[in-house]
Scaffold this motif. Structure first.
Motif, PDB file in Angstrom:
ATOM      1  N   TRP A  61      25.135 -72.921  11.208  1.00  0.00           N
ATOM      2  CA  TRP A  61      26.398 -73.282  10.574  1.00  0.00           C
ATOM      3  C   TRP A  61      26.166 -73.245   9.068  1.00  0.00           C
ATOM      4  O   TRP A  61      25.166 -73.776   8.586  1.00  0.00           O
ATOM      5  CB  TRP A  61      26.836 -74.686  10.991  1.00  0.00           C
ATOM      6  N   VAL A  62      27.073 -72.610   8.333  1.00  0.00           N
ATOM      7  CA  VAL A  62      26.926 -72.532   6.883  1.00  0.00           C
ATOM      8  C   VAL A  62      28.179 -73.067   6.201  1.00  0.00           C
ATOM      9  O   VAL A  62      29.291 -72.951   6.713  1.00  0.00           O
ATOM     10  CB  VAL A  62      26.637 -71.097   6.391  1.00  0.00           C
ATOM     11  N   SER A  86      25.878 -70.840  -1.298  1.00  0.00           N
ATOM     12  CA  SER A  86      25.272 -69.529  -1.069  1.00  0.00           C
ATOM     13  C   SER A  86      24.215 -69.667   0.024  1.00  0.00           C
ATOM     14  O   SER A  86      23.163 -70.268  -0.216  1.00  0.00           O
ATOM     15  CB  SER A  86      24.623 -69.009  -2.350  1.00  0.00           C
ATOM     16  N   PRO A  87      24.479 -69.134   1.214  1.00  0.00           N
ATOM     17  CA  PRO A  87      23.483 -69.231   2.285  1.00  0.00           C
ATOM     18  C   PRO A  87      22.164 -68.582   1.858  1.00  0.00           C
ATOM     19  O   PRO A  87      22.160 -67.580   1.146  1.00  0.00           O
ATOM     20  CB  PRO A  87      24.122 -68.464   3.440  1.00  0.00           C
ATOM     21  N   SER A  88      21.071 -69.147   2.302  1.00  0.00           N
ATOM     22  CA  SER A  88      19.744 -68.646   1.939  1.00  0.00           C
ATOM     23  C   SER A  88      19.214 -67.672   2.980  1.00  0.00           C
ATOM     24  O   SER A  88      18.007 -67.475   3.075  1.00  0.00           O
ATOM     25  CB  SER A  88      18.781 -69.820   1.760  1.00  0.00           C
ATOM     26  N   VAL A  89      20.100 -67.082   3.768  1.00  0.00           N
ATOM     27  CA  VAL A  89      19.715 -66.115   4.792  1.00  0.00           C
ATOM     28  C   VAL A  89      20.409 -64.785   4.500  1.00  0.00           C
ATOM     29  O   VAL A  89      21.450 -64.764   3.831  1.00  0.00           O
ATOM     30  CB  VAL A  89      20.104 -66.619   6.205  1.00  0.00           C
ATOM     31  N   PRO A 134      34.522 -65.406   1.933  1.00  0.00           N
ATOM     32  CA  PRO A 134      35.643 -65.580   1.005  1.00  0.00           C
ATOM     33  C   PRO A 134      36.925 -66.031   1.715  1.00  0.00           C
ATOM     34  O   PRO A 134      37.665 -66.869   1.189  1.00  0.00           O
ATOM     35  CB  PRO A 134      35.814 -64.193   0.376  1.00  0.00           C
ATOM     36  N   LEU A 135      37.193 -65.495   2.895  1.00  0.00           N
ATOM     37  CA  LEU A 135      38.368 -65.907   3.653  1.00  0.00           C
ATOM     38  C   LEU A 135      38.271 -67.380   4.048  1.00  0.00           C
ATOM     39  O   LEU A 135      39.238 -68.132   3.925  1.00  0.00           O
ATOM     40  CB  LEU A 135      38.519 -65.044   4.908  1.00  0.00           C
ATOM     41  N   ALA A 136      37.104 -67.810   4.491  1.00  0.00           N
ATOM     42  CA  ALA A 136      36.903 -69.217   4.853  1.00  0.00           C
ATOM     43  C   ALA A 136      37.136 -70.125   3.643  1.00  0.00           C
ATOM     44  O   ALA A 136      37.778 -71.165   3.762  1.00  0.00           O
ATOM     45  CB  ALA A 136      35.511 -69.434   5.432  1.00  0.00           C
ATOM     46  N   ARG A 137      36.620 -69.729   2.489  1.00  0.00           N
ATOM     47  CA  ARG A 137      36.841 -70.525   1.265  1.00  0.00           C
ATOM     48  C   ARG A 137      38.335 -70.624   0.961  1.00  0.00           C
ATOM     49  O   ARG A 137      38.843 -71.708   0.643  1.00  0.00           O
ATOM     50  CB  ARG A 137      36.093 -69.918   0.078  1.00  0.00           C
ATOM     51  N   HIS A 138      39.044 -69.507   1.093  1.00  0.00           N
ATOM     52  CA  HIS A 138      40.498 -69.494   0.821  1.00  0.00           C
ATOM     53  C   HIS A 138      41.233 -70.410   1.809  1.00  0.00           C
ATOM     54  O   HIS A 138      42.070 -71.224   1.400  1.00  0.00           O
ATOM     55  CB  HIS A 138      41.014 -68.065   0.904  1.00  0.00           C
TER      56      HIS A 138
END
Length: 125
Positions: free
Chosen positions: A94-95, A100-103, A115-119
């Motif tokens: 889960w991120v 910024s994910p480290s993967v 970006p869609l999730a952030r929006h």
């Protein structure tokens, strides 16, 4: 997404990039039917037609097939039950879409999904 406002990513066996669960649409199958089948196969997670909200179709380079583009029909689902990696899925994480994910991320995930999730989360009532 889950109630903690995170996005589920998966990594398939033998690969490095994290991406959304899902797969290719089978003949005679709709994108939503594919989602239901793939979530059951990959994560032992069951949803109904009503639990998935269509958010769009996005294109990006395929993460593990150089030279190929993919078109992904994407849905928003709030996870309310446990899930576990099955079939070709090696790992789930889960991120937080605001960090910024480290993967390593698949292009679709990096360019469209996070970006869609952030929006969606920024505009959630």
């Amino acid at each position: 997404m889950n109630t903690r406002k995170q996005v589920l990513l998966v990594r398939k066996k033998g690969t490095t990039a994290f991406m959304q669960a899902g797969g290719k649409i089978a003949p005679q199958e709709t994108p939503l039917e594919t989602l239901i089948r793939e979530l059951k196969e990959e994560l032992d997670y069951t949803i109904t037609l009503q639990e998935a909200e269509y958010v769009g179709c996005f294109t990006a380079p395929a993460a593990h097939e150089p030279g190929y583009m993919l078109a992904a029909h994407c849905y928003l689902i709030t996870c309310t039950q446990p899930l576990s990696a099955q079939a070709e899925i090696e790992e789930t994480i889960w991120v937080d879409p605001f960090s910024s994910p480290s993967v390593p991320l698949a292009p679709l995930t990096q360019e469209h999904i996070l970006p869609l999730a952030r929006h969606l989360l920024s505009n959630a009532g």
